[in-house]
Enzyme design. Structure first.
Site, PDB file in Angstrom:
ATOM      1  N   ASP A 130      37.804 -76.128 -10.987  1.00  0.00           N
ATOM      2  CA  ASP A 130      37.693 -75.049 -11.967  1.00  0.00           C
ATOM      3  C   ASP A 130      36.516 -74.140 -11.628  1.00  0.00           C
ATOM      4  O   ASP A 130      35.358 -74.492 -11.865  1.00  0.00           O
ATOM      5  CB  ASP A 130      37.523 -75.651 -13.361  1.00  0.00           C
ATOM      6  CG  ASP A 130      37.696 -74.631 -14.475  1.00  0.00           C
ATOM      7  OD1 ASP A 130      37.661 -73.413 -14.186  1.00  0.00           O
ATOM      8  OD2 ASP A 130      37.865 -75.047 -15.626  1.00  0.00           O
ATOM      9  N   CYS A 145      40.531 -73.516 -22.460  1.00  0.00           N
ATOM     10  CA  CYS A 145      40.065 -72.362 -21.676  1.00  0.00           C
ATOM     11  C   CYS A 145      38.986 -71.649 -22.493  1.00  0.00           C
ATOM     12  O   CYS A 145      37.999 -72.260 -22.897  1.00  0.00           O
ATOM     13  CB  CYS A 145      41.263 -71.469 -21.340  1.00  0.00           C
ATOM     14  SG  CYS A 145      40.902 -69.963 -20.411  1.00  0.00           S
ATOM     15  N   HIS A 165      41.951 -75.730 -13.723  1.00  0.00           N
ATOM     16  CA  HIS A 165      41.775 -74.959 -14.950  1.00  0.00           C
ATOM     17  C   HIS A 165      43.150 -74.654 -15.544  1.00  0.00           C
ATOM     18  O   HIS A 165      44.024 -74.141 -14.860  1.00  0.00           O
ATOM     19  CB  HIS A 165      41.033 -73.650 -14.642  1.00  0.00           C
ATOM     20  CG  HIS A 165      40.788 -72.831 -15.861  1.00  0.00           C
ATOM     21  ND1 HIS A 165      39.807 -73.147 -16.775  1.00  0.00           N
ATOM     22  CD2 HIS A 165      41.416 -71.727 -16.336  1.00  0.00           C
ATOM     23  CE1 HIS A 165      39.830 -72.253 -17.751  1.00  0.00           C
ATOM     24  NE2 HIS A 165      40.797 -71.391 -17.512  1.00  0.00           N
TER      25      HIS A 165
END
Length: 254
Positions: free
Chosen positions: A189, A134, A221
């Site tokens: 994402d 991330c 994600h």
């Protein structure tokens, strides 16, 4: 998997004390160093278990709480399992902590973490590996660009905002990177759409960076985070294969 030993450590930085998790094989021998960057949810049991799995493959792994300027981990209270309905409130709670980490501060901290690892008796010295998840993927990219002589390889998975129009976007460090890079992108994402994946690839290619970028079909994600609803066991195992291949070639040569 080989046995590992994990412990909490404190690292002094110019801006305070960063709490962190250190894990390594329990054989007492030195191993290649890896700097492991957290996702936005922070240093918590799941990330410790991921770091332990990496350590079991023969690495000494440091997972810093990059939000240490705001407070020690956990910087916000998290449920044991994070559902989509929980995310807006959690991210709102995290936002003040995230503001304490500037790009300049991140690169400065990275130098401290790398120095700390290099001096540790359970690392072999030499250039380190870096991996991030991330927001941590962007930190990995900044670390590779900010400390090229210290990083042999860097990886990022389901990275967020890696190649934006901002003047301090992580991808703009491409021309300073000497490490080999790998990115595993999620195709579901919104924080890293196709145009940013393309922009990142072009920047790395133009800079002559040895890299591989793959889009994991059907992955969301956060696909490596088993304490969230975004988790994908298949994509996570693909991530482990790619990461261990990268570090096996670059951190264990000779």
């Amino acid at each position: 998997m080989a046995g590992t030993h994990g412990s909490s450590v404190d690292i002094t930085t110019p801006d305070g004390t960063a709490d962190a998790y250190l894990t390594h094989p329990d054989d007492g021998a030195p191993h290649p160093a890896v700097l492991f960057y957290m996702d936005a949810f922070g240093l918590r049991p799941h990330l410790r278990s991921m770091a332990d799995r990496l350590a079991s493959a023969g690495y000494t792994v440091l997972v810093p709480n990059v939000f240490y300027r705001h407070g020690r981990a956990p910087v916000v209270e998290l449920p044991e399992f994070i559902n989509p309905a929980d995310r807006p409130e959690i991210f709102e709670s995290i936002r003040p902590a995230a503001r304490t980490l500037t790009p300049e501060g991140a690169v400065r901290d990275a130098g401290v973490y790398l120095d700390w690892l290099a001096a540790h008796p359970l690392t072999t010295g030499g250039a380190a590996g870096v991996t991030g998840y991330c927001m941590g993927a962007g930190l990995a990219l900044r670390t590779a660009g900010g400390h090229p002589e210290r990083v042999a390889a860097a990886a990022g998975f389901h990275g967020a905002y890696l190649a934006t129009d901002a003047p301090d976007s992580p991808h703009l460090s491409a021309d300073r990177i000497t490490a080999e890079l790998y990115f595993g992108h999620a195709d579901q994402d919104r924080t890293n759409p196709a145009e940013q994946i393309d922009r990142l690839g072009k920047a790395l290619g133009a800079a002559g960076v040895h890299h591989r970028s793959e889009v994991y079909a059907g992955a969301h994600h956060g696909f490596t985070q088993a304490d969230t609803a975004m988790y994908s066991a298949e994509a996570t195992e693909r991530h482990w294969t790619a990461l261990l291949d990268l570090f096996g070639r670059t951190l264990r040569s000779g």
